[in-house]
Design a protein around this motif. Sequence first.
Motif: not given
Length: 292
Positions: A168-170, A235-244
């Motif tokens: 959901c956050f992604r 940082l988690w949200f940033t990573a999940m925006t860049l990758s599934p």
Amino acid sequence: MIWIPITVAATAFQVARNAAQRSIMGEAGPWGATLVRFLFGLPFATLFAAIAWLVTPGATAHASLPFWIACVAGAGLQIAATAALLTAMQRSSFALGTAMQQSGLPFALIWGVLFFGDHVGPVAWAGGLIATLGLAILTWPRGEVVMRKDAVWAGLGSGAIFALSANCFRQASLAFEPAHPAASAFVTVMVVQAIQTLALTSYLAWRDRAALKAVIAAWRQSLGAGFCGAAASGLWFTAMTLSPVGPVRAVGVVEMPIAAIAGRRLFKERLTPLQVVAGLVTAVGVVMAALG
């Protein structure tokens, strides 16, 4: 591939946050300790979002209905998942509670494919299965490890719900400003933590004022948990925006050895040799999932 070191940094902050939350859970209970990461994390999340937005030229806000729906859904799911995780830690151990939370890895792969249109290759699926096998061996109760009632269900439930909230956050971050993932991620964290703070503070003020007082009384420890929680989420949200989410969750399994070290140093907990081997098996699966 910059999402990989971002994810590793997120896991380190997350372990620090979990340790701070666990230390105040005795008086505040699972819901009070859950509130800590949101209430005391919100000022830091707001600061991080402001800095990220100011240093990102050309960023444009797209606060559409899908963004708000994803934020609200993810916020509610994350509250439930955090309470389940803290319950699992209290009923087993810090390291094993963290390990059971990593059941979110296969769930993240499944939810992403079923509901969010993610593409996951066969190597990533194989890595997810290997990592899951390692986690199963690692968390199986044995010897001196005490697994009190419903600890396993709480731990596995936290992993499944965390995985769904992460997806959901992604979606929220991608909807807000897909061209600038870091700025979008930190703004999303701020919005989500504001929703969570309002909802959970209102609930505790209504049903459990003693837990709310315990959270406020432990403000020194809570500030540390809030800072680490806001940093980890950004940082988690940033990573999940860049990758599934699936591959991100796979790399996030590096949280386990960090948690094992923290559990031994802070809470005098130990892992058996078999659990160490299982951790190495899990690491192989993580690498496959990340590279696949």
